[in-house]
Design a protein around this motif. Structure first.
Motif, PDB file in Angstrom:
ATOM      1  N   GLY A 124     105.962  15.161  50.389  1.00 41.39           N
ATOM      2  CA  GLY A 124     106.199  15.521  49.206  1.00 41.39           C
ATOM      3  C   GLY A 124     107.203  16.900  49.242  1.00 41.39           C
ATOM      4  O   GLY A 124     108.081  16.947  49.971  1.00 41.39           O
ATOM      5  N   ARG A 125     106.555  17.839  48.510  1.00 38.33           N
ATOM      6  CA  ARG A 125     107.375  19.170  48.804  1.00 38.33           C
ATOM      7  C   ARG A 125     106.532  20.186  49.502  1.00 38.33           C
ATOM      8  O   ARG A 125     105.006  20.220  49.441  1.00 38.33           O
ATOM      9  N   GLY A 176     114.828  13.208  53.340  1.00 35.80           N
ATOM     10  CA  GLY A 176     114.835  14.302  52.146  1.00 35.80           C
ATOM     11  C   GLY A 176     115.783  15.175  52.483  1.00 35.80           C
ATOM     12  O   GLY A 176     116.784  15.211  53.220  1.00 35.80           O
ATOM     13  N   GLU A 226     111.872  18.792  50.515  1.00 39.36           N
ATOM     14  CA  GLU A 226     111.364  17.876  49.643  1.00 39.36           C
ATOM     15  C   GLU A 226     111.650  16.463  50.202  1.00 39.36           C
ATOM     16  O   GLU A 226     112.777  16.214  50.384  1.00 39.36           O
TER      17      GLU A 226
END
Length: 110
Positions: free
Chosen positions: A17-18, A47, A93
């Protein structure tokens, strides 16, 4: 005489995710190079990562330096920054379901 320092900001952390490193106080330095290395084979897609700066180590804004995350084991991405004030961190991210185990180091010079 110039000074230099290498700081490990994340070691063997699995990001999804982040994610972000801990803030690093680097006001004494005039330049920084931040490296992110994929310690294992990334899973689920590539990402991006970017550098953030802060006036106080709590409130963050993008600095402008950005790079794609490595897409293979032992791949390395990096960003060079100057004129950053005092606080730095790296944020990444990853796509939904993706994960990556990372080593992030910051190399500073005055």
């Amino acid at each position: 005489m110039r000074m230099s320092n290498c700081a490990t900001m994340a070691r063997n952390e699995t990001w999804s995710g982040r994610a972000a490193t801990e803030p690093y106080e680097a006001g004494w330095a005039s330049e920084a190079v931040i490296f992110l290395r994929a310690l294992g084979e990334p899973v689920g897609g590539q990402g991006r990562a970017w550098v953030e700066i802060s006036p106080d180590g709590m409130h963050w804004v993008p600095e402008g330096a950005e790079f794609p995350l490595p897409d293979a084991k032992d791949g390395i991405g990096h960003a060079r920054v100057t004129n950053f004030g005092c606080w730095l961190r790296l944020v990444a991210e990853l796509p939904e379901g993706a994960q990556m185990t990372v080593l992030v180091t910051m190399h500073l010079k005055s």
